[in-house]
Design an enzyme around this catalytic site. Structure first.
Site, PDB file in Angstrom:
ATOM      1  N   TYR A 144       0.863  -1.192   0.000  1.00 37.77           N
ATOM      2  CA  TYR A 144       0.000   0.000   0.000  1.00 37.77           C
ATOM      3  C   TYR A 144       0.889   1.227   0.000  1.00 37.77           C
ATOM      4  O   TYR A 144       1.839   1.309   0.774  1.00 37.77           O
ATOM      5  CB  TYR A 144      -0.892  -0.022   1.245  1.00 37.77           C
ATOM      6  CG  TYR A 144      -1.740   1.215   1.446  1.00 37.77           C
ATOM      7  CD1 TYR A 144      -1.486   2.089   2.505  1.00 37.77           C
ATOM      8  CD2 TYR A 144      -2.804   1.511   0.596  1.00 37.77           C
ATOM      9  CE1 TYR A 144      -2.266   3.220   2.710  1.00 37.77           C
ATOM     10  CE2 TYR A 144      -3.595   2.643   0.803  1.00 37.77           C
ATOM     11  CZ  TYR A 144      -3.318   3.486   1.858  1.00 37.77           C
ATOM     12  OH  TYR A 144      -4.100   4.611   2.042  1.00 37.77           O
ATOM     13  N   ASP A 239       9.236   2.957  -1.015  1.00 39.69           N
ATOM     14  CA  ASP A 239       8.252   3.596  -0.147  1.00 39.69           C
ATOM     15  C   ASP A 239       8.628   3.239   1.294  1.00 39.69           C
ATOM     16  O   ASP A 239       8.254   2.175   1.793  1.00 39.69           O
ATOM     17  CB  ASP A 239       6.844   3.109  -0.501  1.00 39.69           C
ATOM     18  CG  ASP A 239       5.808   3.714   0.427  1.00 39.69           C
ATOM     19  OD1 ASP A 239       4.605   3.532   0.157  1.00 39.69           O
ATOM     20  OD2 ASP A 239       6.198   4.344   1.432  1.00 39.69           O
ATOM     21  N   LYS A 267       5.364   9.189   8.629  1.00 40.14           N
ATOM     22  CA  LYS A 267       5.237   8.640   9.978  1.00 40.14           C
ATOM     23  C   LYS A 267       6.337   9.145  10.935  1.00 40.14           C
ATOM     24  O   LYS A 267       6.272  10.287  11.402  1.00 40.14           O
ATOM     25  CB  LYS A 267       5.175   7.109   9.893  1.00 40.14           C
ATOM     26  CG  LYS A 267       3.935   6.622   9.096  1.00 40.14           C
ATOM     27  CD  LYS A 267       3.843   5.125   9.035  1.00 40.14           C
ATOM     28  CE  LYS A 267       2.819   4.673   8.021  1.00 40.14           C
ATOM     29  NZ  LYS A 267       1.433   4.696   8.543  1.00 40.14           N
TER      30      LYS A 267
HETATM   31  P1  KE4 Z   1      -0.581   8.359   4.720  1.00 42.69           P
HETATM   32  O1  KE4 Z   1      -1.178   9.065   3.534  1.00 42.69           O
HETATM   33  O2  KE4 Z   1      -1.625   7.506   5.462  1.00 42.69           O
HETATM   34  O3  KE4 Z   1       0.177   9.292   5.655  1.00 42.69           O
HETATM   35  O4  KE4 Z   1       0.526   7.344   4.189  1.00 42.69           O
HETATM   36  C1  KE4 Z   1       0.175   6.403   3.208  1.00 42.69           C
HETATM   37  C2  KE4 Z   1       1.156   5.238   3.261  1.00 42.69           C
HETATM   38  C3  KE4 Z   1       2.130   5.164   2.293  1.00 42.69           C
HETATM   39  N1  KE4 Z   1       3.041   4.160   2.291  1.00 42.69           N
HETATM   40  C4  KE4 Z   1       3.019   3.203   3.251  1.00 42.69           C
HETATM   41  C5  KE4 Z   1       4.034   2.102   3.215  1.00 42.69           C
HETATM   42  C6  KE4 Z   1       2.048   3.244   4.273  1.00 42.69           C
HETATM   43  O5  KE4 Z   1       2.034   2.277   5.224  1.00 42.69           O
HETATM   44  C7  KE4 Z   1       1.096   4.279   4.288  1.00 42.69           C
HETATM   45  C8  KE4 Z   1      -0.004   4.373   5.332  1.00 42.69           C
HETATM   46  N2  KE4 Z   1      -0.053   3.299   6.258  1.00 42.69           N
HETATM   47  C9  KE4 Z   1      -1.352   3.043   6.840  1.00 42.69           C
HETATM   48  C10 KE4 Z   1      -1.226   1.790   7.706  1.00 42.69           C
HETATM   49  N3  KE4 Z   1      -1.372   0.628   6.938  1.00 42.69           N
HETATM   50  C11 KE4 Z   1      -1.852   4.214   7.623  1.00 42.69           C
HETATM   51  C12 KE4 Z   1      -3.060   3.914   8.475  1.00 42.69           C
HETATM   52  C13 KE4 Z   1      -4.330   4.394   7.832  1.00 42.69           C
HETATM   53  O6  KE4 Z   1      -4.479   4.258   6.608  1.00 42.69           O
HETATM   54  O7  KE4 Z   1      -5.184   4.887   8.603  1.00 42.69           O
END
Ligand code: KE4
Length: 429
Positions: A144, A239, A267
Site C-alpha cells: 500500500y 516507499d 510517519k
Molecule cells: P498516509 O497518507 O496515510 O500518511 O501514508 C500512506 C502510506 C504510504 N506508504 C506506506 C508504506 C504506508 O504504510 C502508508 C499508510 N499506512 C497506513 C497503515 N497501513 C496508515 C493507516 C491508515 O491508513 O489509517
C-alpha cells in the site's frame, strides 16, 4: 471491559463521519466490535474514554517510535506554537530537518517535505515519470502506497495484466499504466520489464512490507529489483513511509544495503505530526518545482510544528544504542509470542525488522499477499479481542504491521506475553 462511552461516541460519529472515522482501518471492520475512542496516550500506553488502559503496539500506525506525549516533542511543539503554527514561508526548521534526513538516508541528496505519505508517493511517482519520460509503473500486490489513484489497483495474481481500479471513482485510465507483481517474485518483475521494455518509469515497493501483514523481503529480492531497474532504465522507488527511521536510522535501504533512486518517508519523520517527504539524487530532485518543471505544492508542507516534532524525534533516535534497544525488545516480544502460541498448539509465526513486527496465524511461510490471505484471519480476530480485553492494543486487521517504541520496557513486554498466553488458551477453543 466497560466500553460504554466509546460505543456512544461511535454511534454519534457514524452519523457525521463516514463509518464514524477519518481513516477506514480505525473502524474495526476487519475484526468487529467497538472501536476504542482514545482520551490520551502516555509512553507505551493508550487510555480510552472509559478509563481503560492499553499497551499500544499500533503507535498511530508507526510514527510514535518515542512513545506517546514524549516530553521533548511536547515542549518543542509548544514552544513553536507560541511563535506561530504556520507561515506559508520558508523557515530554518525545514532546512534543519532536511539536513537530518539527508545525513541519515544514504540515497537522499535533496528532499521535499509534504503532509502525508500519500502525498509523498503520489509526488514521487509523478517525479519518476517526469525523470524517465515513461508512463508505466510496477507495484506489488498487497503493498500500500497511500490512496493516490495510480496505486489503487486490484491486486492482480501472478504476472498481472494492466491494472484495474480497486475503488469506485478511480478511472481505468488512471490505473491502466499500473502493473502488479507478487511481492518477492523477481521472475514476475523481469517478465513485466521484458513485456514492457522501455515503458516502465518506476518500480514502487515497500522494502519491508507492512500492509499485507508484516512480510520480509526474501534474500536477493531488493538487490534484484535494483539490478532490473538498472538494466531496464527504470527508477527504483522505495516507499519507506513505514520503514524509514523505523527498521533502522537509515531505513530499510540501510538495513539491506540497497540504494533506491527515490525514497518516500512519513510517519516517524514527523514525530506524530503531519509530515512526510520524498527525496533522492540531486539530478532527479532538481526537476521539482520551482527548481524544475515538475509541479508539486502544499499549503502546510514543511509545517513548523511538524518540523519541530521531527527534529526532536530524529535527534533522540541518533542517541547511541537506540536501535539496538528497539530491536532487542522487539525480538524478545516476537520470540515470546511465538513460544506461547507453539505451547498452545496454534499455527503462528512472528517476524520483525528492527522495531517493526507482525504475526500470522499460519504454519507455512508467508512471502506475499496470496500466502498472507491464506492465514487464519478469523483466529486473528479472536486473538485481537482477547488481547484488547486484557489491555493490549494490536492493529484491528491481520493485514497491518505492529510497532514497538522506546517506552516499551521489559516489564511491559513481559505483561504482553502473559496476556498472549491467556489469549491463546482462550481462542484455541
Ligand atoms: P498516509 O497518507 O496515510 O500518511 O501514508 C500512506 C502510506 C504510504 N506508504 C506506506 C508504506 C504506508 O504504510 C502508508 C499508510 N499506512 C497506513 C497503515 N497501513 C496508515 C493507516 C491508515 O491508513 O489509517
Amino acid at each position: 471491559m466497560n466500553t460504554q462511552r466509546s460505543a456512544a461516541l461511535f454511534a454519534q460519529a457514524q452519523q457525521i463521519l463516514p463509518g464514524g472515522v477519518n481513516s477506514p482501518v480505525r473502524a474495526y471492520r476487519g475484526v468487529g466490535g467497538v472501536p476504542r475512542f482514545i482520551s490520551h496516550g502516555e509512553g507505551a500506553y493508550l487510555y480510552d474514554v472509559d478509563q481503560n488502559r492499553y499497551i499500544d503496539y499500533v503507535l498511530s500506525w508507526g510514527p510514535l517510535i518515542l512513545g506517546h506525549a514524549h516530553p521533548g516533542i511536547v515542549e518543542a511543539i509548544s514552544d513553536q506554537a507560541r511563535r506561530g503554527t504556520s507561515f506559508g514561508a520558508p523557515t530554518e526548521l525545514e532546512s534543519t530537518l532536511a539536513e537530518l534526513v539527508i545525513d541519515a538516508v544514504p540515497s537522499i541528496e535533496m528532499v521535499r517535505f509534504v503532509s502525508s505519505g500519500t502525498e509523498a508517493t503520489m509526488s514521487a511517482l509523478r517525479l519518476a515519470r517526469a525523470y524517465t519520460g515513461r508512463e508505466k509503473i510496477i507495484k506489488f500486490a498487497g503493498c500500500y502506497h497511500g490512496h493516490a489513484d495510480a496505486f489503487l489497483v486490484q491486486a492482480g495474481s501472478g504476472v498481472a495484466t494492466l491494472g484495474l481500479p480497486d475503488s469506485p471513482g478511480v478511472l481505468g485510465s488512471a490505473t491502466a499504466t499500473t502493473l502488479t507483481a507478487p511481492f518477492n517474485d523477481l521472475d514476475a518483475v523481469e517478465a513485466l520489464f521484458k513485456q514492457n521494455d522501455g515503458q516502465i518509469a518506476a518500480v514502487a515497493v515497500e522494502p519491508v512490507a507492512g500492509n499485507m501483514g508484516f512480510v520480509l523481503p526474501r534474500e536477493g529480492f531488493l538487490p534484484g529489483l535494483r539490478r532490473l531497474c538498472d538494466q531496464y532504465g527504470a527508477v527504483l522507488l522505495f516507499d519507506e513511509v513505514m520503514t524509514g527511521f523505523r527498521v533502522a536510522y537509515g531505513g530499510a535501504q540501510a538495513m539491506y544495503g540497497v540504494q533506491p533512486d527515490i525514497t518516500c518517508l512519513g510517519k516517524v519523520v514527523g514525530g506524530g505530526l503531519p509530515a512526510a517527504a520524498y527525496g533522492g539524487r540531486r539530478e532527479i530532485m532538481q526537476l521539482v518545482a520551482p527548481a524544475g518543471p515538475m509541479y508539486q505544492a502544499g499549503t502546510l508542507s514543511g509545517n513548523p510544528l511538524a518540523m519541530a516534532a521531527g527534529i526532536v524525534t530524529l535527534r533522540e533516535l541518533q542517541q547511541p544504542g537506540v536501535y539496538e534497544r528497539l530491536s532487542a525488545v522487539t525480538s524478545t516480544l516476537c520470540q515470546g509470542l511465538w513460544k506461547a502460541a507453539f505451547k498452545a498448539g496454534l499455527p503462528f509465526q512472528a517476524h520483525k525488522a528492527g522495531s517493526m513486527w507482525g504475526f500470522f496465524f499460519a504454519a507455512d511461510e508467508v512471502t506475499d499477499f496470496a500466502s498472507a490471505k491464506k492465514s487464519d484471519t478469523a483466529l486473528f480476530g479472536r486473538f485481537f479481542h482477547a488481547m484488547l480485553e486484557r489491555g493490549v492494543y494490536l492493529a484491528p486487521s491481520q493485514f497491518e504491521a505492529a510497532f514497538v517504541s522506546l517506552a516499551h520496557s521489559d516489564e511491559i513486554v513481559t505483561a504482553t506475553i502473559d496476556a498472549a498466553k491467556a489469549s491463546f488458551a482462550e481462542i484455541r477453543g
